[in-house]
Motif scaffolding. Structure first.
Motif, short mmCIF file in Angstrom:
data_model
loop_
_atom_site.label_atom_id
_atom_site.label_comp_id
_atom_site.label_asym_id
_atom_site.label_seq_id
_atom_site.Cartn_x
_atom_site.Cartn_y
_atom_site.Cartn_z
N ILE A 171 20.18 -25.82 13.59
CA ILE A 171 19.68 -24.74 13.85
C ILE A 171 18.21 -24.95 14.51
O ILE A 171 17.22 -25.53 14.00
N LEU B 220 17.40 -18.21 7.27
CA LEU B 220 17.11 -16.97 7.69
C LEU B 220 15.80 -16.52 7.22
O LEU B 220 14.93 -16.18 7.95
N PRO C 3 13.89 -14.52 13.07
CA PRO C 3 15.15 -14.40 13.50
C PRO C 3 15.10 -14.11 14.96
O PRO C 3 16.06 -14.36 15.76
N LEU D 292 15.80 -17.10 17.10
CA LEU D 292 17.24 -17.84 17.12
C LEU D 292 18.13 -17.49 18.29
O LEU D 292 18.05 -16.38 18.99
N PRO E 290 21.54 -17.11 20.35
CA PRO E 290 22.91 -16.63 20.09
C PRO E 290 23.85 -17.42 19.20
O PRO E 290 24.51 -17.11 18.30
N ASP F 261 23.04 -20.20 17.50
CA ASP F 261 22.53 -20.46 16.16
C ASP F 261 22.53 -19.21 15.13
O ASP F 261 23.06 -19.39 13.94
N ARG F 262 22.42 -17.99 15.55
CA ARG F 262 22.77 -16.71 15.19
C ARG F 262 24.17 -16.56 14.61
O ARG F 262 24.35 -16.25 13.33
N GLU F 263 25.01 -17.18 15.40
CA GLU F 263 26.39 -16.87 15.22
C GLU F 263 26.85 -18.11 14.05
O GLU F 263 27.64 -17.73 13.06
N ASP G 31 25.54 -16.39 10.87
CA ASP G 31 26.42 -15.49 10.22
C ASP G 31 28.04 -15.93 9.89
O ASP G 31 28.22 -15.11 8.82
#
Length: 220
Positions: free
Chosen positions: A179, A197, A202, A205, A207, A209-211, A214
Motif C-alpha cells: 500500500i 486504513l 484515505p 490512497l 484507486p 490500493d483502495r481496491e 476493500d
C-alpha cells in the motif's frame, strides 16, 4: 519455472530464490540478473538444489529487476554400447566423459561457493521455528506490520527477520500487501485492512490500493 524479478531492495538487505530439484534430475538455469549484485548470472546447469541470491550492501535502496528461468532436464534411459564397439574406443569414450564430468563438477563448485553461506542459513532457519512462531504472534496481534515494525517488536535486526518472514510467506502462513510505499504483512486480511486504513490518509490512497483494502476488508 519462470520468475520475473522487480523489487526495491532495502539497504543491507537480501533477496533469495531457492531452486529445488527432484531426485535424479538436472536443470538448466537462465539467470538474467545484475552482475555484482547477484551471485549467479548467465546460463548454467545444476544437479542439486541451489539458492540464487542478490544482496544490497549499500546504505540506500536499489532497484532489482531481471528474470530467472529453470528448465528441468529429465535423464535419458541408459543405453548399452553396441556389441561391435572396440574396447579401445569404449575406454576412450569413458575417459572423455569422465573429463567432462570433472569440468562440470568444477563449474558447479564455483557456482556453489558464493551461496554456501545462504544454504547454511536455509538449514538453520528450518530449525528456528520459535522465531517464526513469535513473528506470527506479533503480526497477528498488531493486525498488520511492516518489516521494520516486526523487527522492532522482536528486538531483532531487519536482516535477521527478513529471511523468516520470507519463509512464512512462502509457506502461506503470512501474507503481504503493498500500500503506497510500504509493504504490510498480516495473518487476518480483514483485521489488517482496518489497521492499515487507520494508519494512512484515505484521501491519499490510489484507486488500486483502495481496491486491495476493500477486498481484504470483505474477506471472511
Amino acid at each position: 519455472m519462470n520468475i520475473t524479478v522487480f523489487i526495491i531492495l532495502a539497504p543491507l538487505a537480501s533477496w533469495v530464490l531457492p531452486v529445488y530439484l527432484p531426485p535424479n534430475v538436472t536443470a538448466t538455469v537462465h539467470a538474467d540478473l545484475p552482475l555484482g549484485l547477484c551471485n549467479a548470472t548467465g546460463v548454467f546447469e545444476i544437479q542439486k538444489p541451489v539458492a540464487i541470491a542478490c544482496a544490497n550492501t549499500g546504505l540506500s535502496p536499489i532497484q532489482l529487476s531481471g528474470r530467472v528461468s529453470v528448465v528441468y532436464n529429465m535423464p535419458p534411459p541408459p543405453q548399452a554400447p553396441p556389441p561391435e564397439t572396440p574396447l579401445l574406443a569404449l575406454a576412450t569414450g569413458v575417459a572423455a566423459a569422465a573429463g567432462l564430468s570433472h569440468a562440470a563438477s568444477n563449474r558447479r563448485e564455483l557456482l556453489a561457493a558464493p551461496i554456501l553461506p545462504i544454504i547454511a542459513r536455509i538449514k538453520r532457519a528450518t530449525a528456528e521455528d520459535p522465531v517464526r512462531r513469535e513473528i506470527l504472534r506479533v503480526v497477528d496481534t498488531m493486525g498488520a506490520a511492516t518489516m521494520s515494525q516486526i523487527a522492532k517488536a522482536l528486538g531483532k535486526s531487519w536482516g535477521s527477520v527478513q529471511w523468516h518472514v520470507y519463509v512464512l510467506e512462502r509457506e502461506g502462513k503470512l501474507k503481504s500487501v503493498k500500500i503506497g510505499a510500504f509493504t504490510y504483512y498480516f495473518v487476518n486480511p480483514k483485521k489488517a485492512a482496518e489497521v492499515i486504513l487507520a494508519s494512512v490518509d484515505p484521501a491519499a490512497l490510489t484507486p488500486e490500493d483502495r481496491e486491495k483494502l476493500d477486498i481484504m476488508a470483505a474477506a471472511a
